[in-house]
Motif scaffolding. Sequence first.
Motif, short mmCIF file in Angstrom:
data_model
loop_
_atom_site.label_atom_id
_atom_site.label_comp_id
_atom_site.label_asym_id
_atom_site.label_seq_id
_atom_site.Cartn_x
_atom_site.Cartn_y
_atom_site.Cartn_z
N ASN A 179 0.86 -1.17 0.00
CA ASN A 179 0.00 0.00 0.00
C ASN A 179 0.91 1.22 0.00
O ASN A 179 1.36 1.68 1.05
N VAL A 180 1.19 1.74 -1.18
CA VAL A 180 2.10 2.87 -1.32
C VAL A 180 1.57 4.09 -0.58
O VAL A 180 2.33 4.81 0.07
N SER A 181 0.27 4.33 -0.64
CA SER A 181 -0.32 5.48 0.06
C SER A 181 -0.09 5.40 1.56
O SER A 181 0.22 6.41 2.20
N ALA A 182 -0.24 4.21 2.13
CA ALA A 182 -0.02 4.06 3.57
C ALA A 182 1.44 4.29 3.94
O ALA A 182 1.74 4.89 4.97
N ILE A 183 2.35 3.82 3.10
CA ILE A 183 3.78 3.97 3.39
C ILE A 183 4.21 5.43 3.24
O ILE A 183 4.93 5.97 4.07
N ALA A 184 3.78 6.07 2.14
CA ALA A 184 4.25 7.42 1.82
C ALA A 184 3.39 8.53 2.43
O ALA A 184 3.80 9.69 2.47
N GLY A 185 2.19 8.19 2.89
CA GLY A 185 1.35 9.18 3.55
C GLY A 185 0.54 10.07 2.63
O GLY A 185 0.07 11.12 3.06
N SER A 186 0.36 9.69 1.37
CA SER A 186 -0.43 10.48 0.42
C SER A 186 -1.37 9.55 -0.33
O SER A 186 -1.02 8.41 -0.62
N LYS A 187 -2.55 10.05 -0.70
CA LYS A 187 -3.51 9.27 -1.48
C LYS A 187 -3.72 9.94 -2.83
O LYS A 187 -3.63 11.16 -2.94
N VAL A 188 -3.98 9.12 -3.84
CA VAL A 188 -4.30 9.63 -5.17
C VAL A 188 -5.65 9.09 -5.60
O VAL A 188 -6.14 8.10 -5.06
N ASN A 189 -6.22 9.75 -6.60
CA ASN A 189 -7.55 9.42 -7.07
C ASN A 189 -7.52 9.34 -8.59
O ASN A 189 -7.41 10.37 -9.24
N GLY A 190 -7.56 8.15 -9.13
CA GLY A 190 -7.60 8.04 -10.58
C GLY A 190 -6.36 7.42 -11.17
O GLY A 190 -5.50 6.90 -10.45
N PRO A 191 -6.24 7.49 -12.50
CA PRO A 191 -5.12 6.84 -13.17
C PRO A 191 -3.78 7.49 -12.83
O PRO A 191 -3.72 8.68 -12.54
N LEU A 192 -2.74 6.66 -12.87
CA LEU A 192 -1.38 7.11 -12.57
C LEU A 192 -0.51 7.01 -13.82
O LEU A 192 -0.76 6.21 -14.70
N THR A 193 0.54 7.81 -13.85
CA THR A 193 1.60 7.64 -14.83
C THR A 193 2.82 7.11 -14.09
O THR A 193 2.94 7.28 -12.88
N SER A 194 3.70 6.44 -14.80
CA SER A 194 4.89 5.88 -14.16
C SER A 194 6.11 6.09 -15.05
O SER A 194 5.99 6.20 -16.26
N TRP A 195 7.29 6.15 -14.41
CA TRP A 195 8.55 6.27 -15.14
C TRP A 195 9.67 5.84 -14.21
O TRP A 195 9.48 5.69 -13.02
N GLN A 196 10.83 5.60 -14.79
CA GLN A 196 12.01 5.19 -14.03
C GLN A 196 13.17 6.10 -14.35
O GLN A 196 13.30 6.56 -15.50
N THR A 197 14.01 6.37 -13.35
CA THR A 197 15.19 7.21 -13.55
C THR A 197 16.39 6.58 -12.85
O THR A 197 16.24 5.91 -11.84
N PRO A 220 23.86 4.09 -8.49
CA PRO A 220 23.73 2.67 -8.83
C PRO A 220 22.29 2.17 -8.81
O PRO A 220 22.03 1.01 -9.10
N TYR A 221 21.34 3.04 -8.47
CA TYR A 221 19.97 2.61 -8.27
C TYR A 221 19.04 3.01 -9.41
O TYR A 221 19.23 4.03 -10.07
N ASN A 222 18.02 2.21 -9.59
CA ASN A 222 16.91 2.52 -10.48
C ASN A 222 15.78 3.03 -9.60
O ASN A 222 15.34 2.34 -8.68
N VAL A 223 15.31 4.25 -9.85
CA VAL A 223 14.26 4.85 -9.05
C VAL A 223 12.94 4.73 -9.80
O VAL A 223 12.85 5.12 -10.97
N GLU A 224 11.93 4.18 -9.15
CA GLU A 224 10.62 4.02 -9.74
C GLU A 224 9.72 5.16 -9.26
O GLU A 224 9.73 5.51 -8.08
N HIS A 225 8.96 5.75 -10.18
CA HIS A 225 8.09 6.89 -9.87
C HIS A 225 6.65 6.59 -10.28
O HIS A 225 6.41 5.91 -11.27
N LEU A 226 5.71 7.17 -9.54
CA LEU A 226 4.29 7.18 -9.87
C LEU A 226 3.79 8.59 -9.65
O LEU A 226 4.28 9.28 -8.74
N ALA A 227 2.81 9.04 -10.42
CA ALA A 227 2.23 10.36 -10.19
C ALA A 227 0.78 10.36 -10.63
O ALA A 227 0.40 9.70 -11.59
N GLY A 228 -0.02 11.15 -9.91
CA GLY A 228 -1.43 11.31 -10.23
C GLY A 228 -2.06 12.31 -9.29
O GLY A 228 -1.45 12.76 -8.32
N PRO A 229 -3.32 12.68 -9.58
CA PRO A 229 -4.00 13.67 -8.75
C PRO A 229 -4.57 13.05 -7.47
O PRO A 229 -5.00 11.91 -7.47
#
Length: 188
Positions: free
Chosen positions: A72-90, A94-103
């Motif tokens: 439960n990403v929202s529970a871990i990070a302390g934020s909730k989103v509503n609706g579809p998300l976009t994702s990307w990696q950077t 040495p690490y691969n960082v995974e991202h999600l974003a949405g309203p």
Amino acid sequence: GTRFAFTDAGVFYAVDGRTWRQLLNSAAMPGYVFAGYFDPISDPCDRSLYVATNDRGLLRISPIPNPITSVNVSAIAGSKVNGPLTSWQTPNGPYNVEHLAGPDPNGDLITFWWSPAHDWQSVNVSQIAGYKVAGPVTSWQTSNGPYNVEHLAGRDPKGDLITFWWSPAHDWQAGNVSTLEADQYAEW
């Protein structure tokens, strides 16, 4: 975690500790399996198993099956989103960082990120950049000299196209693309 058994018949694994499956059949090899080393650290996104045989061969098996898990990403990070998300990696060192974003339910744009260096975190991009969104956003990346620039874009509540961007050189910024004149695009 994943458990392994090295036998004359091959290599077996269990992700739940109860159901064993064959990962490698020794009958297809010139020698028999006698030892192995599991490496989940070198590349956490591509865990490897190294298998040694009695004829001095060394075989790398990758990727290793992962148990299917969810968090439960929202529970871990302390934020909730509503609706579809976009994702990307950077990349980040040495690490691969995974991202999600949405309203979120209030129209604030929330970005989440995770890497092997830390658990899920979030930031309210709208509070930093001053624009809200009304619906899904999209993501892409560009280069700016030595920096990787992360971009998000979506419509605001009035229907205008808002572009958000972040790089190691500065925190989140945003602009209303719909209100730019044609000659202003070159300045962006």
